[in-house]
Structures are given as C-alpha cells and as structure tokens.
Design a protein around this motif. Sequence first.
Motif, PDB file in Angstrom:
ATOM      1  N   ALA A 147      19.310  -4.059  10.201  1.00 32.91           N
ATOM      2  CA  ALA A 147      19.492  -3.110   9.241  1.00 32.91           C
ATOM      3  C   ALA A 147      17.964  -2.609   9.284  1.00 32.91           C
ATOM      4  O   ALA A 147      17.246  -3.438   8.745  1.00 32.91           O
ATOM      5  CB  ALA A 147      20.321  -3.173   8.227  1.00 32.91           C
ATOM      6  N   THR A 148      17.612  -1.474   9.429  1.00 29.11           N
ATOM      7  CA  THR A 148      16.173  -0.718   9.367  1.00 29.11           C
ATOM      8  C   THR A 148      16.438   0.563   8.538  1.00 29.11           C
ATOM      9  O   THR A 148      17.278   1.233   8.539  1.00 29.11           O
ATOM     10  CB  THR A 148      15.634  -0.712  10.434  1.00 29.11           C
ATOM     11  OG1 THR A 148      15.779  -1.843  11.415  1.00 29.11           O
ATOM     12  CG2 THR A 148      14.060  -0.406  10.621  1.00 29.11           C
ATOM     13  N   GLN A 149      15.503   0.763   7.521  1.00 29.37           N
ATOM     14  CA  GLN A 149      15.105   1.907   6.907  1.00 29.37           C
ATOM     15  C   GLN A 149      13.470   2.090   6.560  1.00 29.37           C
ATOM     16  O   GLN A 149      12.625   1.203   6.401  1.00 29.37           O
ATOM     17  CB  GLN A 149      15.651   1.861   5.546  1.00 29.37           C
ATOM     18  CG  GLN A 149      15.751   2.967   4.646  1.00 29.37           C
ATOM     19  CD  GLN A 149      16.417   2.952   3.368  1.00 29.37           C
ATOM     20  OE1 GLN A 149      17.587   2.038   3.343  1.00 29.37           O
ATOM     21  NE2 GLN A 149      16.171   3.834   2.580  1.00 29.37           N
ATOM     22  N   PRO A 198       0.820  -1.293   0.014  1.00 26.18           N
ATOM     23  CA  PRO A 198       0.128  -0.041  -0.010  1.00 26.18           C
ATOM     24  C   PRO A 198       0.787   1.223   0.076  1.00 26.18           C
ATOM     25  O   PRO A 198       2.006   1.183   0.706  1.00 26.18           O
ATOM     26  CB  PRO A 198      -0.954  -0.168   1.282  1.00 26.18           C
ATOM     27  CG  PRO A 198      -0.748  -1.774   1.590  1.00 26.18           C
ATOM     28  CD  PRO A 198       0.564  -2.253   1.006  1.00 26.18           C
ATOM     29  N   ALA A 199       0.403   2.130  -0.913  1.00 28.63           N
ATOM     30  CA  ALA A 199       1.081   3.632  -0.775  1.00 28.63           C
ATOM     31  C   ALA A 199       1.099   4.105   0.398  1.00 28.63           C
ATOM     32  O   ALA A 199       0.276   4.144   1.365  1.00 28.63           O
ATOM     33  CB  ALA A 199       0.486   4.535  -1.780  1.00 28.63           C
ATOM     34  N   GLY A 200       2.576   4.685   0.828  1.00 32.16           N
ATOM     35  CA  GLY A 200       2.473   5.283   2.239  1.00 32.16           C
ATOM     36  C   GLY A 200       4.081   5.109   2.987  1.00 32.16           C
ATOM     37  O   GLY A 200       4.964   4.555   2.302  1.00 32.16           O
ATOM     38  N   SER A 201       4.015   5.263   4.104  1.00 33.64           N
ATOM     39  CA  SER A 201       5.275   5.072   4.918  1.00 33.64           C
ATOM     40  C   SER A 201       5.388   3.707   5.363  1.00 33.64           C
ATOM     41  O   SER A 201       4.311   2.967   5.736  1.00 33.64           O
ATOM     42  CB  SER A 201       5.395   6.015   5.945  1.00 33.64           C
ATOM     43  OG  SER A 201       6.794   5.573   6.539  1.00 33.64           O
ATOM     44  N   HIS A 202       6.560   2.868   5.217  1.00 38.48           N
ATOM     45  CA  HIS A 202       6.545   1.469   5.699  1.00 38.48           C
ATOM     46  C   HIS A 202       8.184   1.339   6.292  1.00 38.48           C
ATOM     47  O   HIS A 202       8.877   2.077   5.930  1.00 38.48           O
ATOM     48  CB  HIS A 202       6.375   0.679   4.670  1.00 38.48           C
ATOM     49  CG  HIS A 202       4.972   0.552   3.942  1.00 38.48           C
ATOM     50  ND1 HIS A 202       4.097  -0.216   4.519  1.00 38.48           N
ATOM     51  CD2 HIS A 202       4.653   1.268   3.178  1.00 38.48           C
ATOM     52  CE1 HIS A 202       3.047  -0.044   3.760  1.00 38.48           C
ATOM     53  NE2 HIS A 202       3.126   1.096   2.889  1.00 38.48           N
ATOM     54  N   VAL A 203       8.242   0.237   7.146  1.00 36.00           N
ATOM     55  CA  VAL A 203       9.649   0.129   7.864  1.00 36.00           C
ATOM     56  C   VAL A 203       9.984  -1.209   7.258  1.00 36.00           C
ATOM     57  O   VAL A 203       9.431  -2.201   7.547  1.00 36.00           O
ATOM     58  CB  VAL A 203       9.494   0.136   9.276  1.00 36.00           C
ATOM     59  CG1 VAL A 203      10.823  -0.232   9.840  1.00 36.00           C
ATOM     60  CG2 VAL A 203       8.661   1.161   9.861  1.00 36.00           C
ATOM     61  N   VAL A 204      11.284  -1.247   6.468  1.00 35.71           N
ATOM     62  CA  VAL A 204      11.965  -2.306   5.994  1.00 35.71           C
ATOM     63  C   VAL A 204      13.075  -2.613   6.937  1.00 35.71           C
ATOM     64  O   VAL A 204      13.903  -1.748   7.342  1.00 35.71           O
ATOM     65  CB  VAL A 204      12.419  -1.888   4.799  1.00 35.71           C
ATOM     66  CG1 VAL A 204      13.235  -3.287   4.035  1.00 35.71           C
ATOM     67  CG2 VAL A 204      11.377  -1.532   3.625  1.00 35.71           C
TER      68      VAL A 204
END
Length: 588
Positions: free
Chosen positions: A535-537, A519-525
Amino acid sequence: MRTIVLLTCFLLAFLLAAPAMAAVAEPAETDEIIHGVTLEPVTETTYIITSAPPTEQPAERPVTREPETPVTDIPGPKVGWLTIISTPSGAEVTIDGEAAGATPITGREVGAGSHSVSISMPGFETYQTEKSVGAGEQAAVDATLNEIVIPTTAPTTRVTIHPEPTVTDVPCIGCDRGWIRVYCNVNGATVSFDQLSSGCTIANGYCDTDVATTGTAFRSFTVQKPGYEIFTGSVSSWPARGQTVSLYSTLIPVQSYGNIQVDSRPQGAVVTLDGSIWQNTPTTFTSVSAGTHTLQISMNGYQPYGTSVYVTAGKTASVNAYLVPNPPQPRTGSLNIVTSPKGADIYVDGTYYAETPYIVTSLAPGPHNLRMYKAGYDEYMSTVTVNAGQQTPISWTFTPQQGSVGSIDVYSTPAGSAVYLDGNYMGQTPYGGSLDIPSVLAGTHTVSLRLQDYKSYTQTVTVRAGEVVTVNAQLTPSTPSPVPDTTGQIMVVSTPAGAELFIDNTFRGITPATIPDIPAGSHVVMVRQAGYTDATQTVTVTGGQSTPVALSLAPVPVTTTKTPMSPVAGLGAVALAGLAVLYLGKRE
C-alpha cells in the motif's frame, strides 16, 4: 646492746615492706582488651625472708603497642528482581539452595550478582541454571521441564512343566480313568503320544486326553502345526483315578526369508527398515523374515514417505517411492498475544506495537524479547521463539503490584511524544493509546513530555502503593520563530498492523510508528507485509506539523495461470488450415 636493737628494727622494716613488693610483682587484672599487644610470659618469683637487705627487682619490659587497623565501612547490599516461570507450572523453586515457592514467581527481590536457580517437579528432570541479576534490574528464567521416561521391559515367559504328584491307590484294572492336559500357545495344534495318532487338538490354549490309569503309560508327547517347529516333550507322570496331569509346550514359527528392493526418485534418499536398519536408495535388504515390514524414506527438501511391504519367503518385494518436494517455507512468523486484563502495552525487541489482545506479525524466525506493561500490575518479560509460517500463542495473567510501588499511565495530544520520568527516558506515547509505566516507587515524581515543534510539558504526580496515576498531556505548539521550521513528522498506522514501513524507499520501522525530522515537502509512504499487496500513499509534510497516514493492506488474490500455446502448435494449426483450403479448392 645497740647492735641488737638495730638488727631488730631492720628486720621489722623488711617484714612490713615484703607484702608491698609482692603486690608490685603481680600483674594487675584489667577488663580492657588491648588490640595489637604482645604479652610476654610472666616468670613466677619466690621471695625468701632473710635478714639480708632486699635485692632490687628487675625492671619490667616495655609493652609494645601495634597500630590498630581501621575498620572500613561496607555499603549495604544492592538488589534486583528475578522472575521465574516453568512449563509445566507449579514446580518447586530454590534460589541459592533456599526454597522460594512454586512457579510462576514474579518480581522476586534478590541481591545483585549471580544466583543458582533450581526448578524441580515430581516426574520431571530437575532444571538448574545460574542467573546474573544487576542492581536495580530485572532478570527472567524460563524453564521447560523434561518428563522422565521410565523404560518398560516386556516380561520373559518361561514354560515349565510342573509334574503333579502321583497318588497311589488300589488299582482297579480296566475301570479307573484319568486325564492328561496339554497346554500350548497356538490354537489348532494337534497333540499325539508316543508317535501314535491318538491325541487331541488345542483349543482355548489347551486340550485333554482321557487315559486309563491302569493302562500302559505314555513316555512322550508331540505338538505340531504347519508353519511351526515340532515340539516334543516327555510325559513325566501318569494320572491316578480322577486326576489330571498337566504338560506344557511352546510352538515357534518356522523362519523363512525374502528380500526387499527399494528405489526412489530422486535417488540417494535414506530408507529405514522397521525403524532400525537404514541404507541409501537404490538398495536391496536381504535375508528379511517373511511377513509385513515398514519402510520410511526421507530426504532433505522432500516430504517423508512411508509404506508397508509384505515379504514372501524366497521372493523379492519391490518398492518405488516418488518423493514430493517440500512447499516453500514462509520467511516470517507471528505472536498471538492475549492478556488478562487486556490493554497491556506490547514491546517486541524494544519496539512498541499495540495493546493486547493483538497479533504481532512479520517477525523473523528465532528468539525475540517480549515485554508487556499494564498500569497497576507487574510487568511481563520473557524471551519467545518465533517459527517461520507459524503463529505462536502467548497467554498471560498479570499479577497486581504489591509492596510500595504504583504505576503511571501517560496520554498525550499529539501522540508520539517522548516521555521522561524523573529525567529518565521511558518511551513514546503510542498513537491511539497510552504509555504505561509500571513499578514506580511510591512518592512524588516528575513526568515530562517532549515533542518537536511543541513546548515541553511537565507535571508533578504523587504515586501511591498499588494505585495508578493518569497523566493527560495537551502539548502546546511552539511560538513560530523568525526562521521557519523545515522539518515535520509522519504518523503512520496500517491495517493490519505490524507492516514494514518505508519512506522514500528507505525502511523506517514497523507500523504503527511516528517518524520525526522528515524534511518539508512531498514524500512517498509505503507499507509492506507478507501475504498482502503493498500500500502506497504520497503525502506532503509541512514544517513544524504532524502528518497522519492510514493505509489498508489488501490480501494477495489467488490467480490461476493458463499455459500459452507453443509456437510449434501454432504453426501446426496454420498448416492444417492451409491444407483444408487447398482440398476444398480442388473439389470445386
């Protein structure tokens, strides 16, 4: 006269009609084979020529024809392919009892169904198995041959006294000399005759005693040495002049016994004496022969302990073992894959990882399905076993494709596109590489690529036997629709690769990976791998677009911990300081 004429005419007519009636009675020969016809036995008929009128022949029985069974066409056999490898290679292979060559055998065409496979090599046990091959499918047999161990038996030595023949000669009183040679298995042993002190000492396995051939013959000899049982034998013959009589002896060590007392921390371990007798600690081995013995102590969860102990006759030797716990075992293993030529696509359990050479990490212990593709070569397929905390090496040399097949190498921009060959799904184009499609029949084929928010790409290619066709697909974004696209995709790569991928704390696969329908929007990878820090971004996904993410994992630093001071020690220090202040105050 008229009567005679009539009889003569009737007789002539009967004679002329007899051959015709015989021809009618005999069955006609025919070359035609009639299926389902029941033939009745033919009764031989004898005709007698007489002046009486011919008798009427019986009517022939009707021939019954049974309906013929229709023949059903059987379709031709369907085939599959069988790959056979062995360790060691070069073993002779038979399939269904027929010789098939030596291992490795790749892509052997066989009929669909179950086949009996036998693999043999001199010096190894024969490996046999049943393998089922589906129509149009490939199956593999990976055999590890067990070496045949031939037990060796130590020869038994028997000591036999070989008397030499006595040579009779003219005696020469007081002047003829001979020798008695005594053999023994222990150097340093002393030899005496008839319980007299005269004799010799064994050196280099024997000793000689000079005797007078005309003197009184010895009746017995004795060999002895401290720590050995005394040996006594008879002197079976006496030497003649210049001759040597050989006698043989074997000394046996005197057996003496002691004890071994064994304990361990923790107790309950299994202790084995000289590899045969075992007990649980604490324990005491009694009636152990004097000398050196070996002990092996083992317990689940602890490292093995081994030592040697010397037993003195009449005494007890003690052994105390402190077992060391095993270090924590890693939960994953890895595969170190190298191929010739390099650049083959690696799939583990159906998931694409990278191109060779490459180390696939973070694999759970146990069996895994490994497949490798390289355009222009036969594919590799095998089941490999991963061990926790270990790196399993895989080395493979590809065989060029033979026969009427070729390969297709598919690149796409952007990567992550689904590839279809003649309408059949073949996989996704990897990030930074290509999708290899081997073993494609020569001829014309249709290659299609599909990716969300992009127009489908279709190309017709002609595959020739032994050649590689390359497809470079540039996908065009779809025309924006009145309703904006609310999902995109995230393309994640990590260094090193093979890390676990999480998006918004949900496991989504192993890197490198392309995750659609985000889904469009902010996500934590986040990526995670044993021995490295996470490692997180945080990324922002735009509808209808691909968002690339590249993360590097740092090794976990080695840290040393300091033991904090206990509260009791702290209170003690405060009390000592107070006493020092009071003492100084009184002195002033």
